[in-house]
Motif scaffolding. Structure first.
Motif, mmCIF file in Angstrom:
data_model
loop_
_atom_site.group_PDB
_atom_site.id
_atom_site.type_symbol
_atom_site.label_atom_id
_atom_site.label_comp_id
_atom_site.label_asym_id
_atom_site.label_seq_id
_atom_site.Cartn_x
_atom_site.Cartn_y
_atom_site.Cartn_z
ATOM 1 N N LEU A 56 42.103 21.801 39.324
ATOM 2 C CA LEU A 56 42.040 22.816 38.328
ATOM 3 C C LEU A 56 42.392 24.608 38.240
ATOM 4 N N GLU A 57 43.044 24.316 39.462
ATOM 5 C CA GLU A 57 43.207 25.672 40.092
ATOM 6 C C GLU A 57 43.632 26.647 39.074
ATOM 7 N N ASN A 58 42.911 27.227 38.800
ATOM 8 C CA ASN A 58 43.440 28.670 37.566
ATOM 9 C C ASN A 58 43.029 30.010 38.039
ATOM 10 N N VAL A 59 43.717 31.470 36.991
ATOM 11 C CA VAL A 59 43.314 32.062 37.258
ATOM 12 C C VAL A 59 41.857 33.380 36.818
ATOM 13 N N GLY A 60 41.444 32.015 35.984
ATOM 14 C CA GLY A 60 39.430 32.362 34.664
ATOM 15 C C GLY A 60 41.105 32.923 33.467
ATOM 16 N N VAL A 61 39.771 33.157 32.476
ATOM 17 C CA VAL A 61 39.873 33.602 31.362
ATOM 18 C C VAL A 61 40.457 34.983 30.717
ATOM 19 N N GLU A 62 39.496 35.616 31.957
ATOM 20 C CA GLU A 62 39.066 37.163 32.181
ATOM 21 C C GLU A 62 40.955 37.597 32.126
ATOM 22 N N GLN A 63 41.034 36.713 33.096
ATOM 23 C CA GLN A 63 42.428 37.234 33.985
ATOM 24 C C GLN A 63 43.595 36.619 33.166
ATOM 25 N N PHE A 64 43.451 35.939 32.587
ATOM 26 C CA PHE A 64 45.364 35.097 32.177
ATOM 27 C C PHE A 64 44.963 36.051 31.234
ATOM 28 N N LEU A 65 44.186 36.614 30.168
ATOM 29 C CA LEU A 65 43.903 37.319 28.946
ATOM 30 C C LEU A 65 44.666 38.983 29.459
ATOM 31 N N VAL A 66 44.328 39.214 30.901
ATOM 32 C CA VAL A 66 44.771 40.338 31.693
ATOM 33 C C VAL A 66 46.510 40.466 31.735
ATOM 34 N N ARG A 67 46.477 39.084 32.343
ATOM 35 C CA ARG A 67 48.031 39.190 33.507
ATOM 36 C C ARG A 67 48.440 38.700 32.884
ATOM 37 N N LYS A 68 48.798 37.338 32.350
ATOM 38 C CA LYS A 68 49.391 35.993 32.205
ATOM 39 C C LYS A 68 50.300 36.314 30.744
ATOM 40 N N LEU A 69 48.798 37.137 29.748
ATOM 41 C CA LEU A 69 49.249 36.822 28.254
ATOM 42 C C LEU A 69 50.355 37.641 28.003
ATOM 43 N N PRO A 70 50.614 38.369 28.206
ATOM 44 C CA PRO A 70 51.322 39.959 27.897
ATOM 45 C C PRO A 70 52.928 39.889 28.036
ATOM 46 N N PHE A 71 53.093 38.571 29.142
ATOM 47 C CA PHE A 71 54.749 38.182 29.292
ATOM 48 C C PHE A 71 55.077 37.069 27.857
ATOM 49 N N LEU A 72 54.000 35.893 28.092
ATOM 50 C CA LEU A 72 53.726 35.278 26.936
ATOM 51 C C LEU A 72 53.696 35.413 25.176
ATOM 52 N N GLN A 73 53.616 37.049 25.266
ATOM 53 C CA GLN A 73 53.571 37.857 24.165
ATOM 54 C C GLN A 73 54.555 38.091 23.092
ATOM 55 N N GLN A 74 55.605 37.683 24.568
ATOM 56 C CA GLN A 74 56.849 38.903 24.270
ATOM 57 C C GLN A 74 57.893 37.350 23.898
ATOM 58 N N ILE A 75 57.713 35.835 24.017
ATOM 59 C CA ILE A 75 58.517 35.300 23.616
ATOM 60 C C ILE A 75 58.400 34.404 22.290
ATOM 61 N N LYS A 76 59.150 33.553 21.599
ATOM 62 C CA LYS A 76 59.435 33.438 20.643
ATOM 63 C C LYS A 76 58.162 31.794 20.759
ATOM 64 N N CYS A 77 58.457 30.815 21.268
ATOM 65 C CA CYS A 77 58.142 29.722 21.264
ATOM 66 C C CYS A 77 57.033 30.183 21.202
ATOM 67 N N LYS A 78 55.590 28.667 20.298
ATOM 68 C CA LYS A 78 54.476 28.627 20.286
ATOM 69 C C LYS A 78 53.663 28.322 22.076
ATOM 70 N N VAL A 79 53.012 29.010 21.711
ATOM 71 C CA VAL A 79 51.992 28.859 23.412
ATOM 72 C C VAL A 79 50.690 28.025 22.868
ATOM 73 N N LEU A 80 50.546 26.623 23.423
ATOM 74 C CA LEU A 80 48.865 26.975 23.773
ATOM 75 C C LEU A 80 48.302 26.985 24.259
ATOM 76 N N VAL A 81 47.136 27.235 24.960
ATOM 77 C CA VAL A 81 45.503 27.417 25.974
ATOM 78 C C VAL A 81 45.793 26.305 26.082
ATOM 79 N N ASN A 82 45.240 25.507 27.171
ATOM 80 C CA ASN A 82 44.895 23.793 27.614
ATOM 81 C C ASN A 82 43.413 24.649 28.528
ATOM 82 N N ILE A 83 42.122 24.432 27.912
ATOM 83 C CA ILE A 83 41.281 24.762 27.623
ATOM 84 C C ILE A 83 40.108 24.133 28.640
#
Length: 313
Positions: free
Chosen positions: A79-106
């Motif tokens: 379950l290696e991952n960047v953590g929620v804060e870094q996900f919102l800062v570093r990963k989400l901006p790209f996902l906000q540009q695409i049209k398909c739906k995005v689900l976050v596994n928690i």
């Protein structure tokens, strides 16, 4: 011969979440989406489920962490991952540009961690739903996995539902005695949908060195080898719950996806196939469109759960 249905409607609904088509990517096999953007047009698939996110960053397990097996693979990423804060800062901006739906596994080690994650992730443009990984151990209950106890599974589902307005999908572990009991428990907890199955627990040994092939000794088995088990569980669950089911497990071709839809799945997730065929999700989407164009059904929804079982009486 002319197509029966030249413009098939591939839209499906998972609760109030509408997908343009039923093809999703499975958590842990598609990174955070950007990693596959050179191989597949992300706007053409139904949804991306990003790799599991925890409150704090996780380094994961020691290597080796992946081993190929006959008709599949074992992974012990941890379950290696960047953590929620870094996900919102570093990963989400790209996902906000695409049209398909995005689900976050928690994922979390307590109900409180799941709730905190749900609150962190709510209210952000570009996040369309949550998928709860309940295969994690509850440290407050002696390490028992949420996904093996109906009571704990229902409790974490209800807690997350109370903490967010996002659609909530619960991902079930196959490593239980009765998958239907688990499914009904999360349905009672308020889940908007169920995804199954997560990986089966397995291991591999090097006969020459007499050592485990994985640094963690055991890992999760995925790929074509688990498809018959996944298909059976999807059929059982879809036959016994009222909420939508998302099928996962060995889906690498259009025919695989159709089998899961016939068994009652409203959508499918492509997982291990992403590693050897990075464009598999879009290939399957196109295959479903081609298949439906030759069928009498006008929409994919009419295909779901249409498995024919002869009455043996």
């Amino acid at each position: 011969m002319d197509n029966l249905n030249p413009s098939p409607d591939l839209r499906v609904n998972i609760g109030r979440l509408e997908l343009a088509n039923p093809v999703m990517t499975a958590s842990g096999t598609f990174g955070y989406g950007r990693e596959f953007s050179s191989f597949v047009d992300l706007d053409r698939i139904g949804a991306i489920v990003v790799k599991g996110i925890s409150l704090e960053p996780r380094a994961g397990n020691p290597p080796p962490r992946v081993v190929e097996t006959p008709c599949g693979m074992l992974n012990a990423i941890g379950l290696e991952n960047v953590g929620v804060e870094q996900f919102l800062v570093r990963k989400l901006p790209f996902l906000q540009q695409i049209k398909c739906k995005v689900l976050v596994n928690i994922l979390g080690d307590s109900v409180e961690e799941y709730v905190a994650l749900a609150r962190h992730l709510s209210g952000h443009q570009g996040i369309d739903g949550l998928e709860i990984n309940i295969s994690c151990p509850n440290v407050k209950k002696g390490g028992v996995a949420f996904g093996t106890s109906p009571e704990m599974a229902a409790a974490v589902t209800a807690a997350v539902k109370a903490a967010t307005d996002l659609p909530v999908i619960v991902k079930l572990s196959p490593n239980v005695t009765d998958i239907v009991t688990m499914a009904k428990a999360v349905e009672d907890g308020g889940a908007d949908g169920i995804s199954l199955i997560n990986t089966l627990i397995g291991m591999a040994i090097d006969a020459t060195t007499r050592r485990p092939r994985l640094g963690n000794i055991i890992g999760g088995l995925s790929g074509p080898a688990i498809k018959p088990v996944a298909l059976r569980m999807v059929w059982q669950v879809a036959s016994n719950v009222r909420i939508p089911v998302i099928g996962i497990g060995g889906i690498g071709t259009t025919e695989d996806a159709i089998e899961f839809l016939l068994a009652g799945a409203s959508a499918v997730q492509v997982g291990t196939a992403n590693f050897y065929a990075p464009s598999a999700a879009d290939t399957i989407r196109q295959g479903l469109a081609d298949y439906l164009s030759d069928q009498p059904e006008e929409s994919l929804g009419e295909l779901i759960g249409s498995l024919i079982i002869e009455d043996g009486s």
